[in-house]
Design an enzyme around this catalytic site. Structure first.
Site, PDB file in Angstrom:
ATOM      1  N   THR A  73      11.966  18.869 -18.904  1.00  0.00           N
ATOM      2  CA  THR A  73      11.300  18.312 -20.081  1.00  0.00           C
ATOM      3  C   THR A  73      11.895  18.971 -21.302  1.00  0.00           C
ATOM      4  O   THR A  73      12.208  20.155 -21.282  1.00  0.00           O
ATOM      5  CB  THR A  73       9.781  18.534 -20.048  1.00  0.00           C
ATOM      6  N   THR A 108       5.979  15.019 -21.476  1.00  0.00           N
ATOM      7  CA  THR A 108       6.628  14.423 -20.309  1.00  0.00           C
ATOM      8  C   THR A 108       6.027  15.095 -19.077  1.00  0.00           C
ATOM      9  O   THR A 108       5.657  16.263 -19.132  1.00  0.00           O
ATOM     10  CB  THR A 108       8.144  14.720 -20.394  1.00  0.00           C
ATOM     11  N   GLY A 162      15.891  15.448 -24.799  1.00  0.00           N
ATOM     12  CA  GLY A 162      16.669  14.777 -23.767  1.00  0.00           C
ATOM     13  C   GLY A 162      18.166  14.709 -24.011  1.00  0.00           C
ATOM     14  O   GLY A 162      18.960  14.799 -23.070  1.00  0.00           O
ATOM     15  N   ARG A 199      16.903   3.762 -27.075  1.00  0.00           N
ATOM     16  CA  ARG A 199      17.247   5.135 -26.675  1.00  0.00           C
ATOM     17  C   ARG A 199      16.638   5.506 -25.317  1.00  0.00           C
ATOM     18  O   ARG A 199      15.478   5.232 -25.037  1.00  0.00           O
ATOM     19  CB  ARG A 199      16.728   6.098 -27.748  1.00  0.00           C
TER      20      ARG A 199
HETATM   21  N1  ASP Z   1      12.894  14.759 -22.123  1.00  0.00           N
HETATM   22  C1  ASP Z   1      12.168  13.677 -22.694  1.00  0.00           C
HETATM   23  C2  ASP Z   1      13.136  12.760 -23.402  1.00  0.00           C
HETATM   24  O1  ASP Z   1      14.033  13.234 -24.056  1.00  0.00           O
HETATM   25  C3  ASP Z   1      11.120  14.093 -23.668  1.00  0.00           C
HETATM   26  C4  ASP Z   1      10.331  15.324 -23.329  1.00  0.00           C
HETATM   27  O2  ASP Z   1      10.469  15.888 -22.267  1.00  0.00           O
HETATM   28  O3  ASP Z   1       9.529  15.744 -24.179  1.00  0.00           O
HETATM   29  O4  ASP Z   1      12.967  11.570 -23.331  1.00  0.00           O
END
Ligand code: ASP
Length: 334
Positions: A253, A202, A256, A230
């Protein structure tokens, strides 16, 4: 008399100490995702590729701020570069959902007036962060999803791309790996949620401009094998993204679901706002809560005084910062 003179000298010294000459006036921090990221275990040549792309994005954002551009413009400059790179899980190179499709989420917030825009589950918008900005600036809403978000994109003159534009072989292999795990009974429950041996990517940026305005933005493909529409924390204002000139700018990040449950970005700002907690302390406390709940990830943070913090509880996090006092770094591991 001498006593007063001495007091005068002392208080002048105290004033100078309170405003160090080296305090940055403007600057930015960015991330390219957290996870099991060790520079020494990246395939040959990849560490250099990641560092070069993070540096390119950092320099582009810094040039905007140096030239007197706004923090929102700097965030956009950084995130579009990272979205266009297949190295990160945002825009091109985003992870696949369970149906083998890339579904993208993004958000942006302007700390000057708490304006915000977010989009979730779009499949055809080349640079999701640009659409999030359009939602913030050109609609009366804060968050648009799926087909509606894409109809708005069309109305705003965005060129839509086929979903294949986002696809990469690496993400295809990651999806296959997670699918296999899902059908192995002993590992099934873990695979439905986040596979912990995966690298993420991300992207996000927080910036402070010459006018003292903060902004934050985040863009992602979410999590591999995600199902049923989702949506993670990245497009949720207060979870994955938050900015207020009263306190700080945050981009997150990580896993989530945990970041949503804790309202991570707003939680950090609230500690500063209500308790006067210093940024680094507030950010570390919130990331500790993520860990206690069973989640993982990290945040990048920048406050209105130019203080930065980048705590994470994963092995690594792609991150970089550059401040107007000359401090700068690009980092991957601890
Ligand atoms: N936070 C992001 C999500 O859950 C994924 C990530 O940051 O790796 O969609």
């Amino acid at each position: 008399m001498f006593k007063y003179l001495l007091l005068g000298v002392l208080s002048a010294a105290a004033l100078t100490a309170a405003v160090p000459a080296s305090a940055p006036v403007y600057g930015l921090v960015l991330h390219g995702g957290a996870g099991v990221i060790r520079p020494e275990t990246l395939p040959p040549g990849q560490e250099a590729q990641y560092r070069a792309k993070l540096q390119e994005a950092l320099d582009a954002g810094y040039a905007v701020l140096e030239g007197g551009g706004s923090s929102v413009e700097a965030v956009i400059a950084v995130i579009t570069i990272l979205e266009d790179s297949p190295l990160f899980n945002a825009g091109k190179g985003a992870v696949f959902n369970a149906d083998g499709i890339c579904e993208l989420d993004a958000s942006i917030m302007d700390g000057r007036n708490l304006a915000a825009g977010a989009i979730a589950g779009v499949q055809h918008v080349r640079n999701p962060i640009l659409l999030a900005r359009a939602v913030m600036e050109k609609s009366e809403h804060v968050m648009l999803t799926g087909a509606g978000a894409e109809a708005f994109a069309k109305q705003q003159g965005f060129e839509l791309v086929p979903n294949e534009y986002f696809h990469t072989e690496l993400r295809r292999q990651q999806l296959e790996k997670v699918r296999k795990r899902e059908t192995t009974p002993a590992k099934a429950s873990a695979a439905i949620l986040r596979p912990t041996d995966e690298k993420h990517g991300t992207v996000g940026c927080v910036a402070l401009d010459r006018a003292g305005n903060l902004a934050a933005g985040t863009s992602t493909g979410g999590m591999t094998n995600k199902k049923f529409g989702r949506v993670g924390d990245s497009p949720i204002i207060g979870a994955g993204t938050y900015a207020s000139n009263a306190t700080c700018a945050i981009s997150a990040t990580g896993w989530g679901e945990y970041f949503i449950r804790l309202g991570v970005a707003r939680d950090i700002a609230a500690q500063m706002e209500y308790r006067g907690t210093p940024l680094a302390e507030a950010a570390a406390a919130t990331i500790a809560k993520v860990g206690q709940l069973g989640g993982d990830g990290g945040v990048i943070c920048l406050d209105r005084a130019g203080n930065i913090a980048m705590p994470f509880n994963t092995v690594g996090m792609y991150r970089a910062f550059r401040l107007s006092n000359g401090e700068t770094a690009v980092k991957i591991g601890r």
